[in-house]
Design a protein around this motif. Sequence first.
Motif, PDB file in Angstrom:
ATOM      1  N   VAL A  81      -8.573 -23.511  19.586  1.00 53.62           N
ATOM      2  CA  VAL A  81      -7.895 -22.638  20.418  1.00 53.62           C
ATOM      3  C   VAL A  81      -8.814 -21.861  21.223  1.00 53.62           C
ATOM      4  N   ARG A  82      -8.283 -21.870  22.791  1.00 47.23           N
ATOM      5  CA  ARG A  82      -9.377 -21.106  23.629  1.00 47.23           C
ATOM      6  C   ARG A  82      -9.357 -19.393  23.278  1.00 47.23           C
ATOM      7  N   VAL A  83     -10.608 -18.857  23.000  1.00 48.63           N
ATOM      8  CA  VAL A  83     -10.721 -17.641  22.592  1.00 48.63           C
ATOM      9  C   VAL A  83     -10.120 -16.634  23.521  1.00 48.63           C
ATOM     10  N   GLU A  84     -10.188 -17.032  24.958  1.00 47.94           N
ATOM     11  CA  GLU A  84      -9.971 -16.094  25.886  1.00 47.94           C
ATOM     12  C   GLU A  84      -8.066 -15.965  26.033  1.00 47.94           C
ATOM     13  N   ASP A  85      -7.524 -17.089  25.310  1.00 46.33           N
ATOM     14  CA  ASP A  85      -6.173 -16.903  25.189  1.00 46.33           C
ATOM     15  C   ASP A  85      -5.609 -16.333  23.939  1.00 46.33           C
ATOM     16  N   ILE A  86      -6.141 -15.926  22.925  1.00 49.02           N
ATOM     17  CA  ILE A  86      -5.530 -15.505  21.672  1.00 49.02           C
ATOM     18  C   ILE A  86      -5.083 -13.958  22.292  1.00 49.02           C
ATOM     19  N   GLU A  87      -3.788 -13.718  21.758  1.00 49.62           N
ATOM     20  CA  GLU A  87      -3.278 -12.577  22.273  1.00 49.62           C
ATOM     21  C   GLU A  87      -3.650 -11.276  21.453  1.00 49.62           C
ATOM     22  N   GLU A  88      -3.584 -11.667  19.853  1.00 49.06           N
ATOM     23  CA  GLU A  88      -3.821 -10.547  18.997  1.00 49.06           C
ATOM     24  C   GLU A  88      -5.226 -10.255  19.017  1.00 49.06           C
ATOM     25  N   PRO A  89      -5.322  -8.921  19.356  1.00 45.49           N
ATOM     26  CA  PRO A  89      -6.723  -8.382  19.388  1.00 45.49           C
ATOM     27  C   PRO A  89      -7.735  -8.549  18.157  1.00 45.49           C
ATOM     28  N   THR A  90      -7.226  -8.369  16.838  1.00 46.77           N
ATOM     29  CA  THR A  90      -8.144  -8.475  15.676  1.00 46.77           C
ATOM     30  C   THR A  90      -8.365  -9.865  15.812  1.00 46.77           C
TER      31      THR A  90
END
Length: 116
Positions: A81-90
């Motif tokens: 998964v692209r880290v910059e695309d992860i929605e959930e903050p934690t």
Amino acid sequence: MAKHKIYTMSVASVYPHYVAKAEKKGRTKAEVDEIIGWLTGYNQEELEGQLEKQTDFETFFAEAPQMNPSRTLIKGVICGVRVEDIEEPTMREIRYLDKLIDELARGKAMEKILRK
């Protein structure tokens, strides 16, 4: 929706794996600690306290003294998964840490890992 299992895992249970991954590639525990401090603002004593208390990941990041504003410069893929695309903050914070440890194990210079 149930929380992801990683949120309730203690940082102390994963920390030895971070260190082992780094040391296997000729890096040090001190470098792992420096990365964690850079990302979260924990000093060495505070980090050790969190590890001793068996703090879970969600609390570890929620109580972090000062999340580094430069962490948004961390880009790339971790666990597919692209880290910059992860929605959930934690989850994004957890993956930022994973990505930094990965970069350390790949031999990247500390100045580049710490986005200097």
